[in-house]
Design a protein around this motif. Sequence first.
Motif, short mmCIF file in Angstrom:
data_model
loop_
_atom_site.label_atom_id
_atom_site.label_comp_id
_atom_site.label_asym_id
_atom_site.label_seq_id
_atom_site.Cartn_x
_atom_site.Cartn_y
_atom_site.Cartn_z
N ILE A 59 0.85 -1.19 0.00
CA ILE A 59 0.00 0.00 0.00
C ILE A 59 0.89 1.24 0.00
O ILE A 59 2.10 1.15 0.22
CB ILE A 59 -0.93 0.03 1.23
CG1 ILE A 59 -0.08 0.14 2.52
CG2 ILE A 59 -1.84 -1.18 1.28
CD1 ILE A 59 -0.89 0.54 3.73
N THR A 60 0.28 2.36 -0.26
CA THR A 60 0.98 3.64 -0.17
C THR A 60 0.36 4.44 0.97
O THR A 60 -0.86 4.69 0.97
CB THR A 60 0.87 4.42 -1.48
OG1 THR A 60 1.41 3.63 -2.53
CG2 THR A 60 1.65 5.73 -1.39
N ARG A 106 -2.60 -2.48 -2.84
CA ARG A 106 -2.41 -1.31 -3.71
C ARG A 106 -3.26 -0.10 -3.32
O ARG A 106 -3.36 0.86 -4.08
CB ARG A 106 -2.65 -1.66 -5.18
CG ARG A 106 -1.75 -2.79 -5.69
CD ARG A 106 -1.94 -3.02 -7.18
NE ARG A 106 -1.15 -4.16 -7.63
CZ ARG A 106 0.15 -4.14 -7.90
NH1 ARG A 106 0.81 -3.00 -7.76
NH2 ARG A 106 0.80 -5.22 -8.29
N ASP A 107 -3.90 -0.12 -2.14
CA ASP A 107 -4.63 1.07 -1.68
C ASP A 107 -3.65 2.22 -1.47
O ASP A 107 -2.50 2.03 -1.09
CB ASP A 107 -5.35 0.78 -0.36
CG ASP A 107 -6.71 0.12 -0.58
OD1 ASP A 107 -7.13 0.04 -1.75
OD2 ASP A 107 -7.34 -0.30 0.41
N GLN A 108 -4.18 3.44 -1.72
CA GLN A 108 -3.40 4.66 -1.48
C GLN A 108 -4.12 5.44 -0.38
O GLN A 108 -5.24 5.90 -0.57
CB GLN A 108 -3.27 5.50 -2.75
CG GLN A 108 -2.48 4.79 -3.84
CD GLN A 108 -2.13 5.71 -4.99
OE1 GLN A 108 -2.31 6.92 -4.90
NE2 GLN A 108 -1.62 5.14 -6.06
N ILE A 109 -3.43 5.56 0.77
CA ILE A 109 -4.04 6.14 1.96
C ILE A 109 -3.30 7.41 2.34
O ILE A 109 -2.06 7.45 2.37
CB ILE A 109 -4.00 5.13 3.13
CG1 ILE A 109 -4.72 3.83 2.74
CG2 ILE A 109 -4.61 5.73 4.40
CD1 ILE A 109 -4.45 2.68 3.67
N VAL A 110 -4.08 8.46 2.61
CA VAL A 110 -3.52 9.73 3.07
C VAL A 110 -4.25 10.11 4.35
O VAL A 110 -5.49 10.10 4.38
CB VAL A 110 -3.66 10.84 2.01
CG1 VAL A 110 -3.11 12.15 2.55
CG2 VAL A 110 -2.96 10.45 0.72
N TYR A 111 -3.52 10.42 5.41
CA TYR A 111 -4.18 10.82 6.65
C TYR A 111 -3.41 11.98 7.28
O TYR A 111 -2.21 12.16 7.04
CB TYR A 111 -4.28 9.66 7.64
CG TYR A 111 -3.01 9.37 8.42
CD1 TYR A 111 -2.83 9.89 9.71
CD2 TYR A 111 -1.99 8.60 7.86
CE1 TYR A 111 -1.68 9.63 10.41
CE2 TYR A 111 -0.84 8.34 8.56
CZ TYR A 111 -0.68 8.86 9.84
OH TYR A 111 0.47 8.61 10.54
N SER A 112 -4.12 12.78 8.06
CA SER A 112 -3.49 13.88 8.79
C SER A 112 -4.30 14.14 10.05
O SER A 112 -5.52 13.98 10.07
CB SER A 112 -3.41 15.15 7.93
OG SER A 112 -4.71 15.60 7.59
N MET A 143 4.55 0.86 1.45
CA MET A 143 4.63 0.00 2.64
C MET A 143 4.20 -1.40 2.25
O MET A 143 3.22 -1.59 1.53
CB MET A 143 3.75 0.55 3.76
CG MET A 143 3.66 -0.35 4.99
SD MET A 143 2.51 0.30 6.24
CE MET A 143 3.44 1.69 6.86
N THR A 144 4.98 -2.40 2.72
CA THR A 144 4.65 -3.81 2.47
C THR A 144 4.14 -4.44 3.75
O THR A 144 4.78 -4.34 4.81
CB THR A 144 5.87 -4.58 1.96
OG1 THR A 144 6.32 -3.99 0.75
CG2 THR A 144 5.51 -6.03 1.69
N ILE A 145 3.01 -5.12 3.66
CA ILE A 145 2.42 -5.82 4.80
C ILE A 145 2.54 -7.31 4.52
O ILE A 145 1.92 -7.82 3.58
CB ILE A 145 0.95 -5.43 5.02
CG1 ILE A 145 0.84 -3.90 5.21
CG2 ILE A 145 0.36 -6.16 6.22
CD1 ILE A 145 -0.58 -3.41 5.28
N PRO A 146 3.41 -8.04 5.28
CA PRO A 146 3.62 -9.46 4.97
C PRO A 146 2.43 -10.32 5.39
O PRO A 146 1.67 -9.97 6.29
CB PRO A 146 4.86 -9.81 5.79
CG PRO A 146 4.82 -8.86 6.96
CD PRO A 146 4.22 -7.59 6.42
N GLY A 147 2.31 -11.47 4.70
CA GLY A 147 1.32 -12.45 5.12
C GLY A 147 1.81 -13.21 6.34
O GLY A 147 2.97 -13.10 6.75
N GLU A 148 0.95 -14.01 6.91
CA GLU A 148 1.30 -14.78 8.11
C GLU A 148 2.28 -15.90 7.75
O GLU A 148 2.19 -16.50 6.68
CB GLU A 148 0.03 -15.38 8.71
CG GLU A 148 0.26 -16.13 10.01
CD GLU A 148 -1.02 -16.76 10.53
OE1 GLU A 148 -1.46 -16.38 11.61
OE2 GLU A 148 -1.58 -17.62 9.82
#
Length: 716
Positions: A439-440, A533-539, A446-451
């Motif tokens: 994801i971004t 592949r989601d693109q997330i923006v937060y503030s 950022m990579t989120i590994p599987g179990e």
Amino acid sequence: MTKKGCIILSNKLFALDIGTRSVVGIILTEQDGIYHVADLVTIEHKERSMIDGQIHNIVSVATVISEIKSILEERHGTLRRVSVAAAGRALKTMEGSMTIEIAGKPLFTSEDINRLELAAVQQAQQKLLSTASTADDYYYCVGYSVLHYKLDGDEIGSLIDQAGRSATAEVIATFLPRVVVESLLSALKRAGLEMDALTLEPIAAINVLIPPSMRRLNVALVDIGAGTSDIAITDNNTVVSYGMVPIAGDEITEALSNHFLLDFPVAEIAKRSLSTDESIAISDILGFEQQVPSSEVVAIIKPAIEKLASSIADEIKRLNNSKSPQAVMVVGGGSLTPLLPKELSIRLDLPENRVGIRGLDALSDVTLSEGIVSTPALVTPIGIAIAARRAPIHYMSVIVNEKTIRLFELKEMTVGDALLAANIKARQLYGKPGMGMSITLNGSLMTIPGEHGRSAAILLNDNPASTKDFISNDDVITLEQGKDGKDASATIRELIGDIVPIKVNVNGNMHKILPKIVCNGIPVGLDTIINDRDQIVYSHSTKLNDVLSELDIETSGLFEVYMNNKRVVLENWNTKFFIDNLPVPPDHLLNDGDEVRIELHSSPTVGDVISALDQSTQSTASITFNGEPVTMTNSGSSILLNGHQVDNSAIVHSGDRLTIAETVHRPFLFSDVFLFVDYSLPTTASTSYQLLRNGEPIGFNDPIFSGDALEIKFNS
């Protein structure tokens, strides 16, 4: 290269040494642990039937074996069975490595390391298959040793109880091609012999030269033949590595042949005389004979000796984890090469007494029949015969996942050896890891590994086992599939944590400050499940200026202008912020419940700005006229506001540009004083007068300066 072996007839052992140039047959008897070489027959190959330990002409080799068998049978009776040894040079050595991800897994255990090593050996086997010149697709793994362990790419002494991102094992493994064994079986069968047991030539030599009590030491055994030099390394009570260099005694013979123009057989005889004779008689290909001192010949062939020593030393270090062993034992006909032990000691940085030639004198329990000359070349074939009696190697059969696997007992066989032979892939030892996702987050990938998957369970005869457990004939090994890991999953809250809203009061109005979260352009909440592949923006900034901007509360903030293109901040007209009546900067971090007060100032005039910046637009002169003080001014500058001419009363806003255009000021004249004073001629004044500056006469249009005393004096 040599292939060696032996057979038991009552108390007699029949040994064959199938070498590069010749085949040696040996009859050994044994009584009360004492071995006696009863007979020995050597016959050279009629053609080049052996190359690098592999039988290239089975019929030719079988013919020579049959001749030896017939000669010995005439003296000792019928010979039907023989145990043979695959030569060291037939072994293939390959390095392999395996890296696995361990982030988030429990601490590394001994079994984890065993499986990692096994996977590295299998990778070496695959490399060997991809580079092999033969179509044979099977190799027996006869041993391996670990070169390095690595944690996160850096070398480490042990992986036990370590935690990190990745673990790596690098090994050097030795394999015996199946075709070598099968061609040997074919040659024996054609000669009317059956193979009773199989051993490896290096193992056989070590069995007689290095007793088990000495194998805890790190020792190298080098068997120098004609075409190759075979190497075996012992450590930790076993043989850990095997290797070979493709140069040996022939290298020295060729050096003699080239220098003195000798036929190769003549040069070979001359070489063998160097270690016993003070001088040697040689006859070159032109028929000239000469007597040459042995010391002179040795000096001539020294470069070839040094090359041989360097090649052997380099291979020893490669096999021994880049370090020298504690000692080196040299056997074989090539061991008698002059200066070789000394050159080896130099290149291995060992004392000379740590590199020694081991002849039959090292075999205290062996005797020779009359007529058999004791030489180091006999160590290996005699060792083969003795090894066949003491520790014959047979086939064993085990069942792996309901499939029968045949193994050579080249050493104490383990579960890992059986898994390799059954072609169990390394990935089958571990549960498959779950799919990861990328994801971004605020512009960063950022990579989120599987179990992680659960390792496969190994059962030996229905009991839990490890890859290092020893196995026996007819054992049953079952590999229970590991559990696959779950695919990666997460919510936005799990990525960025809990974000607690805050409440603030701004100029009497209460506001709640919430986080802003956008996924693929759509506002979402903290508990939203994310996808690959989601693109997330937060503030969620709590800085005062960020909060006021989010609330769309207009503040002028800093009041800045550009005076003659230079940025200046006018503190007197900046917006002021207060919390609990205490001034705070614009980037102050707000806390829940804060009360904010904002003070705005009215915009200044051009005159205010010029005064605040101490910018003068006129010249002045202070004088006295007829005793009274007078201040004279001369406005000589134009003022531009954002490019337009204005006077001092024009209003200035933050960000405006002021330009004061300087002009050339003319000097004040005496006549100018009347612009600043109210002066009338006295009614009684004489028509005759005089203009004075500081008591001196001056003209009406003469210049005057600040500090001058001016007066008009009438004549009486």
